[in-house]
Structures are given as structure tokens and as C-alpha cells.
Design a protein around this motif. Structure first.
Motif, PDB file in Angstrom:
ATOM      1  N   ASP A  99       0.817  -1.213   0.000  1.00  0.00           N
ATOM      2  CA  ASP A  99       0.000   0.000   0.000  1.00  0.00           C
ATOM      3  C   ASP A  99       0.855   1.269   0.000  1.00  0.00           C
ATOM      4  OD1 ASP A  99      -2.350  -1.437  -0.031  1.00  0.00           O
ATOM      5  OD2 ASP A  99      -2.647  -1.336   2.144  1.00  0.00           O
ATOM      6  N   GLU A 100       2.027   1.189   0.625  1.00  0.00           N
ATOM      7  CA  GLU A 100       2.881   2.371   0.796  1.00  0.00           C
ATOM      8  C   GLU A 100       3.946   2.529  -0.280  1.00  0.00           C
ATOM      9  OE1 GLU A 100       4.454   1.646   4.700  1.00  0.00           O
ATOM     10  OE2 GLU A 100       2.593   2.281   5.703  1.00  0.00           O
ATOM     11  N   GLU A 101       4.292   1.455  -0.995  1.00  0.00           N
ATOM     12  CA  GLU A 101       5.404   1.489  -1.947  1.00  0.00           C
ATOM     13  C   GLU A 101       4.927   1.092  -3.347  1.00  0.00           C
ATOM     14  OE1 GLU A 101       8.873  -0.673  -0.520  1.00  0.00           O
ATOM     15  OE2 GLU A 101       8.161  -0.386   1.552  1.00  0.00           O
ATOM     16  N   PRO A 102       4.656   2.094  -4.196  1.00  0.00           N
ATOM     17  CA  PRO A 102       4.139   1.804  -5.545  1.00  0.00           C
ATOM     18  C   PRO A 102       5.045   0.896  -6.382  1.00  0.00           C
ATOM     19  CG  PRO A 102       3.993   4.148  -5.063  1.00  0.00           C
ATOM     20  CD  PRO A 102       4.746   3.529  -3.937  1.00  0.00           C
ATOM     21  N   LYS A 103       6.365   1.039  -6.281  1.00  0.00           N
ATOM     22  CA  LYS A 103       7.265   0.194  -7.078  1.00  0.00           C
ATOM     23  C   LYS A 103       7.202  -1.264  -6.619  1.00  0.00           C
ATOM     24  CE  LYS A 103      10.548   3.543  -8.802  1.00  0.00           C
ATOM     25  NZ  LYS A 103      10.299   3.440 -10.214  1.00  0.00           N
ATOM     26  N   LEU A 104       7.098  -1.483  -5.313  1.00  0.00           N
ATOM     27  CA  LEU A 104       6.963  -2.842  -4.801  1.00  0.00           C
ATOM     28  C   LEU A 104       5.633  -3.440  -5.251  1.00  0.00           C
ATOM     29  CD1 LEU A 104       8.231  -5.086  -3.045  1.00  0.00           C
ATOM     30  CD2 LEU A 104       6.959  -4.122  -1.106  1.00  0.00           C
ATOM     31  N   LYS A 105       4.590  -2.630  -5.218  1.00  0.00           N
ATOM     32  CA  LYS A 105       3.272  -3.099  -5.654  1.00  0.00           C
ATOM     33  C   LYS A 105       3.304  -3.472  -7.139  1.00  0.00           C
ATOM     34  CE  LYS A 105      -1.590  -2.104  -5.450  1.00  0.00           C
ATOM     35  NZ  LYS A 105      -2.601  -1.456  -4.659  1.00  0.00           N
ATOM     36  N   GLU A 106       3.981  -2.678  -7.949  1.00  0.00           N
ATOM     37  CA  GLU A 106       4.103  -2.976  -9.370  1.00  0.00           C
ATOM     38  C   GLU A 106       4.897  -4.265  -9.588  1.00  0.00           C
ATOM     39  OE1 GLU A 106       5.948  -1.044 -13.462  1.00  0.00           O
ATOM     40  OE2 GLU A 106       5.908   0.171 -11.649  1.00  0.00           O
ATOM     41  N   PHE A 107       6.006  -4.431  -8.854  1.00  0.00           N
ATOM     42  CA  PHE A 107       6.811  -5.655  -8.953  1.00  0.00           C
ATOM     43  C   PHE A 107       5.973  -6.881  -8.588  1.00  0.00           C
ATOM     44  CE2 PHE A 107       9.316  -8.928  -6.833  1.00  0.00           C
ATOM     45  CZ  PHE A 107      10.206  -9.266  -7.837  1.00  0.00           C
ATOM     46  N   GLU A 108       5.244  -6.798  -7.476  1.00  0.00           N
ATOM     47  CA  GLU A 108       4.435  -7.933  -7.028  1.00  0.00           C
ATOM     48  C   GLU A 108       3.353  -8.250  -8.045  1.00  0.00           C
ATOM     49  OE1 GLU A 108       1.341 -10.347  -5.429  1.00  0.00           O
ATOM     50  OE2 GLU A 108       1.073  -8.287  -6.083  1.00  0.00           O
ATOM     51  N   SER A 109       2.740  -7.239  -8.598  1.00  0.00           N
ATOM     52  CA  SER A 109       1.672  -7.449  -9.578  1.00  0.00           C
ATOM     53  C   SER A 109       2.214  -8.143 -10.832  1.00  0.00           C
ATOM     54  CB  SER A 109       1.034  -6.109  -9.943  1.00  0.00           C
ATOM     55  OG  SER A 109      -0.006  -6.308 -10.862  1.00  0.00           O
ATOM     56  N   LEU A 110       3.374  -7.696 -11.308  1.00  0.00           N
ATOM     57  CA  LEU A 110       3.991  -8.325 -12.477  1.00  0.00           C
ATOM     58  C   LEU A 110       4.388  -9.765 -12.166  1.00  0.00           C
ATOM     59  CD1 LEU A 110       6.202  -5.395 -13.822  1.00  0.00           C
ATOM     60  CD2 LEU A 110       4.178  -6.392 -14.915  1.00  0.00           C
ATOM     61  N   PHE A 111       4.958  -9.992 -10.976  1.00  0.00           N
ATOM     62  CA  PHE A 111       5.333 -11.348 -10.573  1.00  0.00           C
ATOM     63  C   PHE A 111       4.104 -12.257 -10.544  1.00  0.00           C
ATOM     64  CE2 PHE A 111       5.944 -14.781  -7.609  1.00  0.00           C
ATOM     65  CZ  PHE A 111       7.169 -15.303  -8.014  1.00  0.00           C
ATOM     66  N   PHE A 112       3.026 -11.776  -9.946  1.00  0.00           N
ATOM     67  CA  PHE A 112       1.805 -12.572  -9.816  1.00  0.00           C
ATOM     68  C   PHE A 112       1.230 -12.936 -11.190  1.00  0.00           C
ATOM     69  CE2 PHE A 112      -2.840 -12.860  -8.787  1.00  0.00           C
ATOM     70  CZ  PHE A 112      -2.775 -14.002  -8.018  1.00  0.00           C
ATOM     71  N   GLU A 113       1.180 -11.980 -12.098  1.00  0.00           N
ATOM     72  CA  GLU A 113       0.666 -12.249 -13.441  1.00  0.00           C
ATOM     73  C   GLU A 113       1.567 -13.242 -14.180  1.00  0.00           C
ATOM     74  OE1 GLU A 113      -2.341 -11.455 -14.569  1.00  0.00           O
ATOM     75  OE2 GLU A 113      -2.597 -10.583 -12.578  1.00  0.00           O
TER      76      GLU A 113
END
Length: 179
Positions: free
Chosen positions: A118-132
Motif C-alpha cells: 500500500d505504501e510502496e508503488p514500485k513494490l506493488k508494481e513488482f508484485e503485480s507483475l510477478f503474480f501475473e
């Protein structure tokens, strides 16, 4: 978390994994593993050190060649996912191969990871790409090949061979009905 996931965590997390594949191989191979030896429920742990991933799976290899699996995947000590799938399995020359195209994944991140996402947009983007990528690659129809290095009635020392070259050590134990 469901009761099955908690049970899987408790049982499989205690499984040791051979860090040195050569040591596992020198422990002795059993060239006489049969399909009948594999049939049943197994808990497996595989460590992908260079990827910072641990996989814990409960797999039911059925006599008709079908398989049902549930699992947990821990990535970079931050992300956690659960999986479910069905598929087909076969055994040839001590290589246990499983193929599935119906993996489903869910996020089960710890609360501190959710907060960071929620606090780190780059981490959220990394996790989203990893999940997909995880969902896409797991449902590619390619076989997962586990080389059985050693077998006894209730345990298999294995290597997950990735892209016919990279080997990751693992250990599978048969689920005993009392567990």
C-alpha cells in the motif's frame, strides 16, 4: 488460512532439503521406482535458492494418472501465494512429470507485506507483475519434471529440473493417514 494450508505448513516446513545435489545423488539412486510406488499423497518442499523462492506442495498422485495439488509459494521472504491445480502425471526413467493447465493462485501475503504494498508503488508494481507472470507460466502446459534421486517407501529425494538444465533440490514425504 484454511485447515489444509495450516496442516501443509506444519508438516512440510519441517522437511529438510538437501542443499547439495551431489550429496543427494551420492546417497544412492534407486533405478526401480515404479508407478505403484508413487501413487498416493505426498508433501514436497523445493528450494530455489537463486530465486529466493520456497515451494511447499501437497500432491495426490492417483492410480489413473491424474493428480490434485495444493501448495504454498514464498517469494523473497515477503510474498506468499497459495495454489490449487489438477493435472496428469507419469513416471519414466525415474523422472516424475506432472502437467497441468488449471493452476489457480491466491495472494496470502503477511499483513506487513500488505502494508508495504500500500505504501510502496514500485513494490506493488513488482508484485503485480510477478503474480501475473506466475499465473501465466504455471498454466503454459509445460511439464514439471522431478528427477527421483533416491526413493524409499515414504520418502523421495528429488531434483526439480528447470529448462532441462537448472536443478533445484527437494524432498517429498508420503502423507501418513494419521496426519
Amino acid at each position: 488460512m484454511s485447515k489444509n494450508i495450516l496442516w501443509l505448513l506444519a508438516v512440510v516446513a519441517t522437511l529438510p532439503v538437501y542443499a547439495d545435489t551431489n550429496a543427494a545423488e551420492s546417497a544412492g539412486k534407486n533405478p526401480n521406482v515404479s508407478k505403484q510406488d508413487i501413487i498416493g499423497e505426498w508433501q514436497c518442499k523445493i528450494i530455489y535458492d537463486d530465486l529466493q523462492i520456497q515451494a511447499l506442495d501437497s500432491l495426490d498422485f492417483q492410480a489413473d494418472g491424474s493428480t490434485v495439488g495444493t501448495g504454498l509459494l514464498f517469494v523473497h521472504n515477503n510474498f506468499a501465494y497459495e495454489s490449487k491445480h489438477t493435472g496428469r502425471w507419469q513416471l519414466k526413467d525415474n523422472v516424475l512429470s506432472e502437467t497441468s493447465t488449471d493452476y489457480s493462485f491466491g495472494r496470502i501475503h503477511p499483513s506487513q507485506t500488505e502494508k508495504r504494498l500500500d505504501e510502496e508503488p514500485k513494490l506493488k508494481e513488482f508484485e503485480s507483475l510477478f503474480f501475473e507472470n506466475l499465473k501465466e507460466n504455471s498454466n503454459s502446459g509445460e511439464s514439471v519434471n522431478l528427477h527421483i534421486l533416491r526413493y524409499d517407501k515414504n520418502q523421495m529425494i528429488i531434483d526439480h529440473v528447470w529448462d532441462n538444465q537448472k536443478r533445484y533440490p527437494g524432498l517429498c514425504r508420503r502423507k501418513i493417514q494419521d496426519e
